[in-house]
Structure formats: structure tokens, C-alpha cells
Design a protein around this motif. Sequence first.
Motif, PDB file in Angstrom:
ATOM      1  N   LYS A  44       0.845  -1.196   0.000  1.00  0.00           N
ATOM      2  CA  LYS A  44       0.000   0.000   0.000  1.00  0.00           C
ATOM      3  C   LYS A  44       0.880   1.245   0.000  1.00  0.00           C
ATOM      4  O   LYS A  44       1.668   1.469   0.919  1.00  0.00           O
ATOM      5  CB  LYS A  44      -0.933   0.014   1.205  1.00  0.00           C
ATOM      6  CG  LYS A  44      -1.886   1.214   1.217  1.00  0.00           C
ATOM      7  CD  LYS A  44      -2.800   1.223   2.435  1.00  0.00           C
ATOM      8  CE  LYS A  44      -3.932   0.231   2.280  1.00  0.00           C
ATOM      9  NZ  LYS A  44      -4.956   0.412   3.350  1.00  0.00           N
ATOM     10  N   LEU A  46      -0.635   4.349  -0.510  1.00  0.00           N
ATOM     11  CA  LEU A  46      -1.463   5.437   0.003  1.00  0.00           C
ATOM     12  C   LEU A  46      -2.735   4.884   0.600  1.00  0.00           C
ATOM     13  O   LEU A  46      -3.424   4.074  -0.037  1.00  0.00           O
ATOM     14  CB  LEU A  46      -1.821   6.421  -1.121  1.00  0.00           C
ATOM     15  CG  LEU A  46      -2.801   7.542  -0.745  1.00  0.00           C
ATOM     16  CD1 LEU A  46      -2.160   8.505   0.247  1.00  0.00           C
ATOM     17  CD2 LEU A  46      -3.280   8.285  -1.987  1.00  0.00           C
ATOM     18  N   ASP A  47      -3.034   5.294   1.822  1.00  0.00           N
ATOM     19  CA  ASP A  47      -4.335   5.027   2.424  1.00  0.00           C
ATOM     20  C   ASP A  47      -5.260   6.148   1.975  1.00  0.00           C
ATOM     21  O   ASP A  47      -5.049   7.320   2.299  1.00  0.00           O
ATOM     22  CB  ASP A  47      -4.214   5.001   3.947  1.00  0.00           C
ATOM     23  CG  ASP A  47      -5.492   4.527   4.618  1.00  0.00           C
ATOM     24  OD1 ASP A  47      -6.586   4.880   4.130  1.00  0.00           O
ATOM     25  OD2 ASP A  47      -5.423   3.797   5.619  1.00  0.00           O
ATOM     26  N   GLY A  48      -6.283   5.785   1.216  1.00  0.00           N
ATOM     27  CA  GLY A  48      -7.109   6.792   0.551  1.00  0.00           C
ATOM     28  C   GLY A  48      -8.224   7.354   1.386  1.00  0.00           C
ATOM     29  O   GLY A  48      -9.298   7.657   0.841  1.00  0.00           O
ATOM     30  N   GLU A  49      -8.011   7.545   2.678  1.00  0.00           N
ATOM     31  CA  GLU A  49      -9.090   8.037   3.536  1.00  0.00           C
ATOM     32  C   GLU A  49      -9.551   9.435   3.145  1.00  0.00           C
ATOM     33  O   GLU A  49     -10.680   9.830   3.455  1.00  0.00           O
ATOM     34  CB  GLU A  49      -8.639   8.011   4.996  1.00  0.00           C
ATOM     35  CG  GLU A  49      -7.416   8.859   5.291  1.00  0.00           C
ATOM     36  CD  GLU A  49      -7.046   8.826   6.765  1.00  0.00           C
ATOM     37  OE1 GLU A  49      -7.956   8.550   7.568  1.00  0.00           O
ATOM     38  OE2 GLU A  49      -5.876   9.078   7.104  1.00  0.00           O
ATOM     39  N   HIS A 380      -7.637   1.416  -6.055  1.00  0.00           N
ATOM     40  CA  HIS A 380      -8.850   0.952  -5.379  1.00  0.00           C
ATOM     41  C   HIS A 380      -9.872   2.091  -5.408  1.00  0.00           C
ATOM     42  O   HIS A 380      -9.529   3.252  -5.154  1.00  0.00           O
ATOM     43  CB  HIS A 380      -8.480   0.576  -3.939  1.00  0.00           C
ATOM     44  CG  HIS A 380      -9.616   0.108  -3.075  1.00  0.00           C
ATOM     45  ND1 HIS A 380     -10.765  -0.440  -3.581  1.00  0.00           N
ATOM     46  CD2 HIS A 380      -9.750   0.095  -1.719  1.00  0.00           C
ATOM     47  CE1 HIS A 380     -11.571  -0.769  -2.571  1.00  0.00           C
ATOM     48  NE2 HIS A 380     -10.969  -0.451  -1.445  1.00  0.00           N
ATOM     49  N   ARG A 382     -11.904   3.147  -3.480  1.00  0.00           N
ATOM     50  CA  ARG A 382     -12.033   3.870  -2.223  1.00  0.00           C
ATOM     51  C   ARG A 382     -10.891   4.852  -1.999  1.00  0.00           C
ATOM     52  O   ARG A 382     -10.917   5.632  -1.058  1.00  0.00           O
ATOM     53  CB  ARG A 382     -12.101   2.878  -1.071  1.00  0.00           C
ATOM     54  CG  ARG A 382     -12.970   3.313   0.070  1.00  0.00           C
ATOM     55  CD  ARG A 382     -13.345   2.154   0.954  1.00  0.00           C
ATOM     56  NE  ARG A 382     -12.232   1.652   1.751  1.00  0.00           N
ATOM     57  CZ  ARG A 382     -12.346   0.644   2.605  1.00  0.00           C
ATOM     58  NH1 ARG A 382     -13.503   0.029   2.724  1.00  0.00           N
ATOM     59  NH2 ARG A 382     -11.315   0.239   3.314  1.00  0.00           N
ATOM     60  N   ASP A 384      -7.326   3.976  -2.097  1.00  0.00           N
ATOM     61  CA  ASP A 384      -6.028   3.375  -1.807  1.00  0.00           C
ATOM     62  C   ASP A 384      -5.254   3.117  -3.101  1.00  0.00           C
ATOM     63  O   ASP A 384      -5.831   2.755  -4.129  1.00  0.00           O
ATOM     64  CB  ASP A 384      -6.188   2.051  -1.051  1.00  0.00           C
ATOM     65  CG  ASP A 384      -6.949   2.206   0.256  1.00  0.00           C
ATOM     66  OD1 ASP A 384      -7.003   3.331   0.768  1.00  0.00           O
ATOM     67  OD2 ASP A 384      -7.493   1.202   0.754  1.00  0.00           O
ATOM     68  N   TYR A 386      -1.818   0.947  -4.601  1.00  0.00           N
ATOM     69  CA  TYR A 386      -0.947  -0.189  -4.287  1.00  0.00           C
ATOM     70  C   TYR A 386       0.090  -0.382  -5.395  1.00  0.00           C
ATOM     71  O   TYR A 386      -0.125   0.000  -6.542  1.00  0.00           O
ATOM     72  CB  TYR A 386      -1.761  -1.479  -4.160  1.00  0.00           C
ATOM     73  CG  TYR A 386      -2.744  -1.497  -3.009  1.00  0.00           C
ATOM     74  CD1 TYR A 386      -2.401  -2.062  -1.790  1.00  0.00           C
ATOM     75  CD2 TYR A 386      -4.019  -0.953  -3.156  1.00  0.00           C
ATOM     76  CE1 TYR A 386      -3.311  -2.090  -0.735  1.00  0.00           C
ATOM     77  CE2 TYR A 386      -4.927  -0.969  -2.109  1.00  0.00           C
ATOM     78  CZ  TYR A 386      -4.565  -1.537  -0.898  1.00  0.00           C
ATOM     79  OH  TYR A 386      -5.449  -1.559   0.148  1.00  0.00           O
TER      80      TYR A 386
END
Length: 586
Positions: A44, A46-49, A380, A382, A384, A386
Motif C-alpha cells: 500500500k 497510500l491510504d485513501g481516507e 482501489h 475507495r 487506496d 498499491y
Amino acid sequence: MNHRALQTHLQALVTILALWLSMSLALTASTAAQPPPAGIRLEKLLDGEHLSRTAGLADPGDGSNRLFIVQLSGQIAILKNGALLPEPFLDISKKVLCCENAHGLLGLAFHPDYENNGFFYVVYSDKRSRTVVARFSVSSDPDIADSSSQERIIRWNQEPDLPHGGGAIAFGPDGYLYLGSGDGGVRATAQDLESVLGSILRIDIDSAFPYAIPDDNPFVDNPNARGEILVYGLRNPWRFSLDRTTGDLFIGDVGAAQYEEIDFKPGTSSGGENYGWPIKEGPRCILGEDQCADETLVAPIIIYRHKDGTCNSVTGGYRYRGPNVPTLPGFYIFGDFCRGVIWGARRNDAGAWVVNELLQSGLLITSFAEDSEGNLLLVHFRGDIYRLHGQELFASDFESGDTLDWSQRRGGVTVVAGGLARSTRALEVEAGSGKSFLRSKHPSAEKTFNVAFDLNVNRVNLANRSAEIMRLAGSGKRGHVRLALEQDGDSYFLNLWTREDTGGFARIGRTVLPRSRTVRIEIDWMAASAPGADDGQIKLSKNNKLRISATDLDNDGHKIGSVTLGFPAGSSGAGTFLVDNYVSTP
């Protein structure tokens, strides 16, 4: 993008509630009871929050260590040195129709000379549901685009309440700009050469403004066709890619009722291919046998059937050319938005594409991308991001290490598709005596060992017309079982040998292997005292399964000492052979 259960997976996400429900269901279905993969893993980045409805990703190729993230809402964000920048690179949300019926900001491509000219190109749905391809320029700040610099390149209409807009955009190795257009929800347009719908377009944006048509486009001299068209007969080419090495074109065409497909144009082809929609959907004939029998229609290289009652939507990917998975160069990697599955496909010597499942990702895969080095990236929905990496080739008691190290230590063995899940592994030996591609010194120290694989003798080449391909040794001096291939004229045989008390070997079983089909070989070795033990059984069943059993490996019921699959050291074997769908249970 479209699928059978929901008219389009984006249409299903009209409200925030529907968005989260669909994600939850997709993630639950994709991750349930899945063992860890043996060959690839996702890192991962980037955490796409802070992102949502991410549709694509692009590397500007300027050495800046930046990735640009496309959001359907009309914004492009920047991931720079591992961190998401607070301000968007571009915000044209006031121009963009989002997000029902596959509308929104759909694609991004940087000019090959972006570092010098600052040009980049986007595809989006405008407020009147038209598909627009436009050029923008970067501002004096390299992390901020000039949103007022838009220059329209081309625009086409589609039905406002129907999906199938396409949206993919890319520069090819030839420097031309390639655009993907869906049928706009009107099937017949995909066979109408006077319409740009249902096709891949190829245009020259450097020779003239807004563009010129390349002289070698297939329909450039046809007065009844649009010269921009390169190939046609497509339903919804949501994502396509061009092989950076060969120029081969891979198209992920989202299906209708039964099939998803990957279409292919070789880099050596001048174009003009007709992939058949809406005459056919994959192998399914739609408009009548006479039309479906048209030999000019080009069949997809890969198809897969829809799962009843579930979402199905192919996401086209890339032929892998990166450094992170040394055993996958040349494989075409693609996925499914809804299922979260990632597949790898390679073309065998007979010209057929062999597909293996690489990973159940549990993600809503909207797009793949390449960075400047050829590493494969995944988006993703949402938010994210990868990156694809290699994984240990073997797990538990088998030799481990990354695939490059493993291949080097094996002394020239070629792993055709290392990095595949155990139940879908395809490996190929290209080695002489002493080279093996599976070896375990201590396979769980059990009294039984089970192995199964598919073998097609049309992929076998034996230098000496006979070769031992598997050896299982007990812990004692006498416990050896050998499996050998034998060629006699045009026939192939599989022989089972065991070591006698005298030290020599005796053949205890033999069967002919058919040339017309692949045989599933399932082998059980067990101690003589084990229930169901049947020494020397070797039999080909009607369903093309070859069941082999050998017992009492060292006459004392001792445990297994080693297993070698390949050309074991000390054997006279040399040549090549392919093993598909390998699985072992030590």
C-alpha cells in the motif's frame, strides 16, 4: 463500466449509503477464507481516507517521484514522495458530470515531453453528458495545473442516461494519443465506422491543432469511415494499455450479459480489427449465425463468464515489464472491479493465452497503471493506491526466498509463472541433468506426500527420449520412488519405478499419455501401513486423471526424506516440459 447485476457499478453508487454497502459486500465476498498468496503481494502506497471515487493513476515520467490520482468528481490529486499533497493538482469539478452512469473525470495522460512542454490530457463527461478530451497545461508551480488553460481536442455524444463511455487515454510508444470510446449505450454504433463510438481512436496531437490523423491509420483513406478509428466493435473499453516494449494493444472490454473479455491487437498490425460487438459477446452469438460466422471478426484472447447474481466488470491492465516480480515479465496482468481478482496471462508456444489467478485482492479495482520504471500499480475505488511486488515462491517447508534469488540458485531453471497461488501454479523446466524446479529436503517429515499437476506431452521435449521427472526418497537407504517420462516414436509413457532390496530399480507401473489432451496427474505416496495403500497403482481414468500410488518407501515405514520434481541430480534426463496447476500437500 457495466455489469450484469447492476446496470453499472458506478450507477450503483449513486448515494453514500449505496457506496458503502457495495464496498462492504465486495470486500466480504473477496476476502472470505482466502489463504495467503504464494507469489505476489500488494504494497500500500497510500491510504485513501481523504480520497473517494478514484478512477485512475498516471506517472508524468519527469523523474519527480510523483503519482497523479484521478477522481471521478473532477479533481486530480498528487502523491509526492509517499505523501498526499493538500491541494489538488487540477479541479474541474464545475465542468464535470459526476457520477451516475459511468460519468465523471475518467482518464489522464501526460505528454511524452511533459517535462518540457507541461501538457497533459484528460477525458471527462461534461454537464450535457458528452465525452470531452481536453489538453491542459501546468502552471509555474509544478504541483498546480492552470485550470484556465483548457483546449478541447475532440468531443463525442452519448446517450445521457446510459453508460458505456469508455474513458481510457494513453500515449503509445509511437508518440500518438490513443482514446477509448464505448458504444454510448447504443449497440449499433460499435459497427458504424462513421461514428467514433465503440472504438479505439489514434490521433496525432503534435502535427496540428487540435490534432491530425496519422497517415497509417487503417481507415484514413475511407470516405465512409472516421479516420481516427484504429480498431472497433467494442462495447465499453474502460481500460486499455499498450505494451511499452512491443506496442501490442490490450483492451479490457466490459461485457453485457454473460462474458468479460480482453481483446488484442499485435504491435505489428496496422489496425482495422473488428472485435464483434454487438454481433457477439465473447463466444456468444447475439445477432444471428450468419453474422457471427463472419471470419473477419477478431475473437478475444481471454474471456471469463459472469457469476450469476454478482457484479462483473473487467478492468484491463498491463503487460508486466517491471523489476519487482522477476518471474512475471511478459505476463498480461488484469483484474475485475467487483470480484477483486487479479489474473496473469501468458502466451504459450502454441499461441494460446494461459490464464492463472494471481491474487484475491479484496479491492474494487478501477484501474491499473505503470510508473516510469514499469512497476505495476493498482487503484482501489475507495482511494487506496498499491504497488505489485513479488512474494516467496514456495511456502512452509519448501525452499523460500524471492523468485529471482530462487531461480538463480536453481542454476538456469526458468520459472514461467512463479508467484502464482499454489493451486494455480504454472512452472516450466528448461534444464539438463541435475536441475530441478521443486525440491524439499524435509517435506514436513511425514509418511505421506501428495502432489498433483497438469501435463501436456505436446509441451515436452526430451533430449534422450527418456527422463526422470520426479524422485521421492525415504529416510533409509533403499526408499526411492521415481517417475519417468519415456518417448517411443510419437507416443509418450509415464513409468513408475521403485528401488529393490538389491539396490536396483524395478518398473512397477506404466501408462500411455494421450497427445490430444492435458492429463491431470495425481500422485500419492504413503507408508505400507497407511489405510488404502496400494503399491504400484498407475491408471488413467476416463476424466483424464492419472492416479499413482507407491508405498513403503524404505521397507521400514520410515518418513519421507526428500522430494524432487524436475530433472533430479544424477538422472540422465534433459529437455523441457511444462507443469500447469501444480499443488502439493506434504
